[in-house]
Structures are given as structure tokens and as C-alpha cells.
Design an enzyme around this catalytic site. Structure first.
Site, PDB file in Angstrom:
ATOM      1  N   HIS A 125     -93.933  17.813 -41.739  1.00  0.00           N
ATOM      2  CA  HIS A 125     -93.703  18.745 -42.540  1.00  0.00           C
ATOM      3  C   HIS A 125     -94.190  19.902 -41.986  1.00  0.00           C
ATOM      4  CE1 HIS A 125     -92.691  15.976 -45.661  1.00  0.00           C
ATOM      5  NE2 HIS A 125     -93.924  15.442 -45.733  1.00  0.00           N
ATOM      6  N   ASP A 130     -88.184  10.870 -45.183  1.00  0.00           N
ATOM      7  CA  ASP A 130     -89.613  10.844 -46.130  1.00  0.00           C
ATOM      8  C   ASP A 130     -89.394  10.037 -47.555  1.00  0.00           C
ATOM      9  OD1 ASP A 130     -92.067  11.419 -47.192  1.00  0.00           O
ATOM     10  OD2 ASP A 130     -91.898  13.376 -47.173  1.00  0.00           O
TER      11      ASP A 130
END
Length: 437
Positions: free
Chosen positions: A267, A318
Site C-alpha cells: 500500500h 489484496d
């Protein structure tokens, strides 16, 4: 006796450009020969456009259970997390095996040939171990059944938050301490590594360990092992880290020897200029997950600044709100256009790289394909050109360039045009699978 397999592609991505009439010959699953400008011969598998396989460098397979089931509740990442804990509590080795096979099959059919599974549902709900790595074997068995490469990123998860013990909902994620996690990690790597499966490592986040834990891992985890960490996905995470330790999560990792060329931060949405410089000087990777970061309202990370600092960019799906590598790489560019108010933040070649060689480097997958352009270029380094290369495992994707979406497009710009539905086949280690959905 070696097994030979030959593909003839109308076009194939080689050294950052598309060549036509390309013969790709593999032996024992490894590319042995690439020849452009040759006619198709009898017995060759004919495909349209062939590109390196996409690499999904960040996955939580069980999060797929939340797709389409949380959008009516609003809130933010922390509200979503409560529902995630509920799903984690119900997993068993058998149910996880079945779920992971479905998720990995969806990935494979979308064009992913490898996945990094960031795995922390280790134990039974009360925290007691399963015999013989049952949850980890469930994931490995699912990957082998589907025919996708798996890097199992076994995760150290010891705390419920900065200064907080694990909650009852988190108990099955944790080991007794960092030493116990390392002992289990070594045993797991010895038990599972082989064929399509390798074992890497992860620290869940600086929320989930103490500085003392980081110091142990920095000293004792082998430096050549890919290490992934969630970093600065949320502003609240940064605030808690600064309040407790006086530094950002990235700086805290650096202070304990955990920023390396083999480190991949996931991220990295809310970074400081100092964080970006630290990641660049370490030669680290950053795995961005644009569809998840949009779905959870995380924000848009500083991807061009990271690239310019020398960080290798990769993509991940994810939580699997979307499983589509073309969508991830397209959003890597399109989200930045919204920030910069201009087009062409990334070149098409850079998008191909993030989708393939960048992810391979982040997961420690070997072969010439992760070297990029030229043997002088480090594996998967930013700025290197993507493409199929002799000496790689033959992991590739066949795309139909004549669909309603793709017809007429410059092939190099397919990351901004094509979608998973345009994938017709994947090749992993020389084994071809036609799309099943």
C-alpha cells in the site's frame, strides 16, 4: 528426457516492444528459444498476443468472501475490518482449501500466473496450532490444484495494535513471540517449498509487532527472503506509530534493519518524503493495490514519486473486490491522472513492468524475466523493459487483441484497454490452461 513445448504467437512482448510471428520454445517449463519473424509450423500451439504472466504480489484469499457484501454499511477501513474478522473466525482447513482453489482459479483465468499470499490465519480459533501446518497446506494444495505459482508469505502477527494484546478475534493469527514465529516459519519453509510453491515472510504491520520483535526478525530472518509488510495504509496507523515511537512506520522498519532490496511494503499510501527516500535508497519494492485502496477509501499513494526514487512498483488484488490485473495496472495510471491532472504519468512499458517483472521481483521469483532489459539491469528494477526472455520459466498470458474492447489498439497500450475477459489462456511452467469462465 526433456519435455519440449512450442508456441507460435502472432505477436509477443520482448524487451519492451512487440515482435510479430514469434516462436517460443520451452524445455521442462523454461523458455529455451525465442525467434521472431518465422512462420507457424505444424504442431505448434497458435496464440494471438502473448505477454509475460501477471504477478499478483498481494493477496488475502479469504477476503474474497466479502466481495459485494459490505458496500451498504458505509464507514471506512476499520468498519470493514470488523466484518473481515468475522469471516476469518469461521475458516477451517477444509473450507479454506475449497475457497482458495476458487480464488486462485479466478486469478489464473484473469491472467495471473503467480500470487503472493499474505497469510496470517495460522491456528485454530483458540490459538492452538493445527497439526502439520494444516492451514498453510490448504493454500499450497489449492495453488497446485489450480496450476498457479504460490509464494506463501507467512505472517508474523503478535499484537492487536500498538501497545495492545491480541483480541480473541485475532488469537488464531498469533504465535507466542517473534522467536516462536521464526521457528514455525523455518519448519514451514522446509515442509512446503517445492514445485509451484515457495515460502516467503511477512510482518503484518508495525501495529502487529513491537520494536523488539522487529529487531529479532531483522537479525534472524535470512536477508535473501522476500519480506512483505503493510505500511501506512491508513493515516491512523501513522499517527499511532509516531505517538508510540516518534517515527513513521517506514523509518521504524529502517531502524531495525528491515528495509532491504528484498523488502516489499504494501500500500504505502500515506508516506512522507523521508519515507520515499528511505525506500528508494534501500532498493525496496512497493506493492500497490489500486482497486482495494479505492474500495476501502484508503487514498491514492505516491506512485510516481516512488518510481522516481528508484522503488520497484508491483500490483496486488489484496481483498479481491476485483480480480483483474489489467484493471490494477490501468488504475495505477488513471488514479495518478486524477491527482496530477495530466495524462501519461506512467508509460505503457512501465505498466507492463509493474504487472509482471515488478511483482516477480517483490516475491523473489527467479529467472531472466525479472531482470527486465539487459543483463546489466538488476532483477525487476524500475525502468527496465518487460518481456519474455530465454531462461525464464514459461509463465505467460495469451490475450485476444480482436475483441470489442481491444480491436484496433496499439498492443503496447493494452494495459489501458484490455481486461481479464480478454485473456484466452495462461501458461505456467509450460502448462497451458484455457480460460474456464
Amino acid at each position: 528426457m526433456t519435455a519440449r513445448f512450442v508456441v507460435h504467437a502472432r505477436a509477443a512482448l520482448i524487451d519492451g516492444a512487440f515482435a510479430t510471428d514469434v516462436r517460443i520454445a520451452a524445455r521442462d517449463g523454461v523458455i529455451a528459444e525465442i525467434t521472431a519473424g518465422v512462420p507457424e509450423q505444424p504442431g505448434e500451439l497458435s496464440l494471438d498476443v502473448v505477454v509475460p504472466g501477471f504477478v499478483n504480489a498481494h493477496s488475502h484469499a479469504f477476503h474474497r468472501l466479502l466481495r459485494g457484501r459490505t458496500h451498504d454499511r458505509g464507514g471506512d477501513f476499520w468498519v470493514w475490518r470488523e466484518r473481515m474478522y468475522h469471516e476469518a473466525a469461521a475458516l477451517t482447513p477444509a473450507s479454506y482449501r475449497a475457497l482458495a482453489e476458487q480464488v486462485f482459479r479466478e486469478m489464473r483465468d484473469a491472467g495471473y500466473t503467480a500470487v503472493g499470499e499474505f497469510h496470517y490465519v495460522h491456528h485454530q480459533p483458540d490459538g492452538t496450532p493445527y497439526p502439520d501446518h494444516a492451514m498453510e497446506r490448504a493454500l499450497a494444495d489449492a495453488a497446485v490444484a489450480v496450476g498457479i505459482r504460490l509464494v506463501l508469505l507467512d505472517t508474523c502477527y503478535l499484537r492487536g495494535g500498538v501497545g495492545e494484546p491480541l483480541t480473541d478475534r485475532q488469537r488464531r493469527f498469533g504465535d507466542a513471540d517473534a522467536h516462536a514465529w521464526l521457528d514455525r516459519w523455518h519448519a514451514l519453509r522446509e515442509a512446503l517449498t517445492g514445485g509451484l510453491v515457495t515460502v516467503g515472510a511477512a510482518v503484518h504491520s508495525v501495529r502487529a509487532v513491537t520494536p523488539a520483535d522487529l529487531a529479532v526478525i531483522g537479525r534472524e530472518l535470512p536477508a535473501d527472503v522476500p519480506l512483505h509488510v503493510h505500511v501506512s495504509e491508513q493515516v491512523a496507523e501513522n499517527d499511532a506509530c509516531r505517538e508510540a515511537y516518534g517515527v513513521t512506520p517506514t523509518r521504524l522498519l529502517a531502524e531495525h534493519g528491515l528495509l532491504r532490496a528484498t523488502t516489499a511494503t504494501v500500500h504505502a499510501t500515506h508516506l512522507t518524503a523521508d519515507d520515499i527516500a528511505l525506500l528508494g535508497s534501500a532498493g525496496a519494492s512497493v506493492v500497490m493495490c489500486p482497486t482495494t485502496e479505492a474500495d476501502l477509501g484508503d487514498g491514492i499513494g505516491p506512485a510516481p514519486e516512488l518510481r522516481d526514487a528508484g522503488v520497484t512498483l508491483a500490483i496486488g488484488s489484496d481483498q479481491h473486490a476485483v480480480i483483474d490485473p489489467f484493471e490494477e495496472v490501468a488504475r495505477l495510471e488513471l488514479d495518478q491522472r486524477l491527482c496530477a491532472q495530466r495524462r501519461g504519468v506512467f508509460t505503457p512499458a512501465q505498466l507492463w513492468h509493474a504487472g509482471s517483472a515488478g511483482g516477480a521481483r517483490a516475491l523473489g521469483l527467479g529467472g531472466a524475466a525479472v531482470r527486465g532489459l539487459g543483463s546489466e539491469t538488476p532483477s525487476g528494477a524500475p525502468g527496465s523493459a518487460p518481456g519474455l526472455r530465454v531462461g525464464d520459466p514459461f509463465d505467460a498470458v495469451a490475450v485476444d487483441a480482436a475483441t470489442a474492447r481491444t480491436r484496433g489498439a496499439d498492443l503496447l497500450q493494452l494495459p489501458l484497454v484490455a481486461r481479464a475477459a480478454d485473456v484466452v489462456a495462461t501458461i505456467v511452467g509450460g502448462t497451458v490452461t484455457r480460460r474456464t469462465t
